[in-house]
Design a protein around this motif. Sequence first.
Motif, PDB file in Angstrom:
ATOM      1  N   HIS A  17       0.795  -1.231   0.000  1.00 36.51           N
ATOM      2  CA  HIS A  17       0.000   0.000   0.000  1.00 36.51           C
ATOM      3  C   HIS A  17       0.829   1.285   0.000  1.00 36.51           C
ATOM      4  O   HIS A  17       0.451   2.247  -0.659  1.00 36.51           O
ATOM      5  CB  HIS A  17      -0.943   0.025   1.209  1.00 36.51           C
ATOM      6  CG  HIS A  17      -2.132  -0.862   1.074  1.00 36.51           C
ATOM      7  ND1 HIS A  17      -3.224  -0.531   0.321  1.00 36.51           N
ATOM      8  CD2 HIS A  17      -2.399  -2.077   1.601  1.00 36.51           C
ATOM      9  CE1 HIS A  17      -4.130  -1.504   0.388  1.00 36.51           C
ATOM     10  NE2 HIS A  17      -3.643  -2.456   1.155  1.00 36.51           N
ATOM     11  N   ILE A  18       1.917   1.313   0.763  1.00 37.26           N
ATOM     12  CA  ILE A  18       2.664   2.572   0.879  1.00 37.26           C
ATOM     13  C   ILE A  18       4.113   2.451   0.416  1.00 37.26           C
ATOM     14  O   ILE A  18       4.878   3.406   0.518  1.00 37.26           O
ATOM     15  CB  ILE A  18       2.592   3.160   2.310  1.00 37.26           C
ATOM     16  CG1 ILE A  18       3.223   2.236   3.348  1.00 37.26           C
ATOM     17  CG2 ILE A  18       1.155   3.494   2.670  1.00 37.26           C
ATOM     18  CD1 ILE A  18       3.341   2.857   4.739  1.00 37.26           C
ATOM     19  N   GLY A  19       4.486   1.274  -0.048  1.00 36.19           N
ATOM     20  CA  GLY A  19       5.792   1.099  -0.661  1.00 36.19           C
ATOM     21  C   GLY A  19       6.958   0.979   0.293  1.00 36.19           C
ATOM     22  O   GLY A  19       8.112   1.080  -0.123  1.00 36.19           O
ATOM     23  N   ARG A  20       6.677   0.761   1.569  1.00 35.39           N
ATOM     24  CA  ARG A  20       7.756   0.634   2.550  1.00 35.39           C
ATOM     25  C   ARG A  20       7.237  -0.132   3.769  1.00 35.39           C
ATOM     26  O   ARG A  20       6.031  -0.275   3.959  1.00 35.39           O
ATOM     27  CB  ARG A  20       8.267   2.007   2.986  1.00 35.39           C
ATOM     28  CG  ARG A  20       7.228   2.852   3.669  1.00 35.39           C
ATOM     29  CD  ARG A  20       7.769   4.187   4.148  1.00 35.39           C
ATOM     30  NE  ARG A  20       6.711   5.014   4.655  1.00 35.39           N
ATOM     31  CZ  ARG A  20       6.139   4.890   5.842  1.00 35.39           C
ATOM     32  NH1 ARG A  20       6.516   3.942   6.677  1.00 35.39           N
ATOM     33  NH2 ARG A  20       5.183   5.720   6.211  1.00 35.39           N
ATOM     34  N   GLU A  21       8.178  -0.607   4.578  1.00 38.69           N
ATOM     35  CA  GLU A  21       7.811  -1.254   5.833  1.00 38.69           C
ATOM     36  C   GLU A  21       7.474  -0.190   6.876  1.00 38.69           C
ATOM     37  O   GLU A  21       7.824   0.982   6.717  1.00 38.69           O
ATOM     38  CB  GLU A  21       8.958  -2.137   6.323  1.00 38.69           C
ATOM     39  CG  GLU A  21       9.189  -3.331   5.427  1.00 38.69           C
ATOM     40  CD  GLU A  21      10.199  -4.320   5.984  1.00 38.69           C
ATOM     41  OE1 GLU A  21      10.932  -3.982   6.939  1.00 38.69           O
ATOM     42  OE2 GLU A  21      10.241  -5.440   5.438  1.00 38.69           O
ATOM     43  N   ILE A  22       6.787  -0.606   7.918  1.00 34.77           N
ATOM     44  CA  ILE A  22       6.417   0.284   9.010  1.00 34.77           C
ATOM     45  C   ILE A  22       7.032  -0.228  10.301  1.00 34.77           C
ATOM     46  O   ILE A  22       7.427  -1.397  10.390  1.00 34.77           O
ATOM     47  CB  ILE A  22       4.884   0.405   9.152  1.00 34.77           C
ATOM     48  CG1 ILE A  22       4.233  -0.948   9.450  1.00 34.77           C
ATOM     49  CG2 ILE A  22       4.290   1.024   7.897  1.00 34.77           C
ATOM     50  CD1 ILE A  22       2.740  -0.893   9.712  1.00 34.77           C
ATOM     51  N   ASP A  23       7.108   0.643  11.302  1.00 37.21           N
ATOM     52  CA  ASP A  23       7.577   0.201  12.612  1.00 37.21           C
ATOM     53  C   ASP A  23       6.380   0.071  13.558  1.00 37.21           C
ATOM     54  O   ASP A  23       5.240   0.343  13.174  1.00 37.21           O
ATOM     55  CB  ASP A  23       8.657   1.139  13.171  1.00 37.21           C
ATOM     56  CG  ASP A  23       8.166   2.545  13.450  1.00 37.21           C
ATOM     57  OD1 ASP A  23       6.936   2.782  13.513  1.00 37.21           O
ATOM     58  OD2 ASP A  23       9.018   3.427  13.626  1.00 37.21           O
ATOM     59  N   ARG A  24       6.650  -0.345  14.758  1.00 35.72           N
ATOM     60  CA  ARG A  24       5.596  -0.588  15.735  1.00 35.72           C
ATOM     61  C   ARG A  24       4.804   0.689  16.039  1.00 35.72           C
ATOM     62  O   ARG A  24       3.584   0.648  16.182  1.00 35.72           O
ATOM     63  CB  ARG A  24       6.222  -1.155  17.008  1.00 35.72           C
ATOM     64  CG  ARG A  24       5.228  -1.468  18.064  1.00 35.72           C
ATOM     65  CD  ARG A  24       5.936  -1.952  19.301  1.00 35.72           C
ATOM     66  NE  ARG A  24       5.166  -3.058  19.828  1.00 35.72           N
ATOM     67  CZ  ARG A  24       5.591  -3.901  20.698  1.00 35.72           C
ATOM     68  NH1 ARG A  24       6.812  -3.819  21.151  1.00 35.72           N
ATOM     69  NH2 ARG A  24       4.820  -4.854  21.143  1.00 35.72           N
ATOM     70  N   THR A  25       5.488   1.821  16.140  1.00 30.81           N
ATOM     71  CA  THR A  25       4.803   3.082  16.428  1.00 30.81           C
ATOM     72  C   THR A  25       3.798   3.410  15.328  1.00 30.81           C
ATOM     73  O   THR A  25       2.658   3.795  15.606  1.00 30.81           O
ATOM     74  CB  THR A  25       5.820   4.232  16.593  1.00 30.81           C
ATOM     75  OG1 THR A  25       6.727   3.889  17.646  1.00 30.81           O
ATOM     76  CG2 THR A  25       5.148   5.551  16.911  1.00 30.81           C
TER      77      THR A  25
END
Length: 99
Positions: A17-25
């Motif tokens: 969806h956004i082209g990158r990984e996300i972190d927990r926050t």
Amino acid sequence: MGRGTLTKEVQEIAKKHIGREIDRTELHLIPYAQYVMVNEQRLDPNKITGDERKILRKWKDAGLVEGGAGGFSITEDFWDFACDILWQAYVKREGEPIE
């Protein structure tokens, strides 16, 4: 596995969806953003940390959200992203934690 856990599946959804990984926050900010949109449609600055402000800036820069305390809006793409993430991380809760 607990609610709101980062997994390989969550990261795959984020990349789709956004082209990158996300972190927990970022993962934990998504339910708040969705809640805001279906309720008061304005962010409460008292509920946003400095790290979360940086994430909101990323979302704004990517054209996914607009506004903030004076009025918050999201794109349909962000809504789809949020729903897919919430389903995987908070409802379905499958996959091995990567944290």
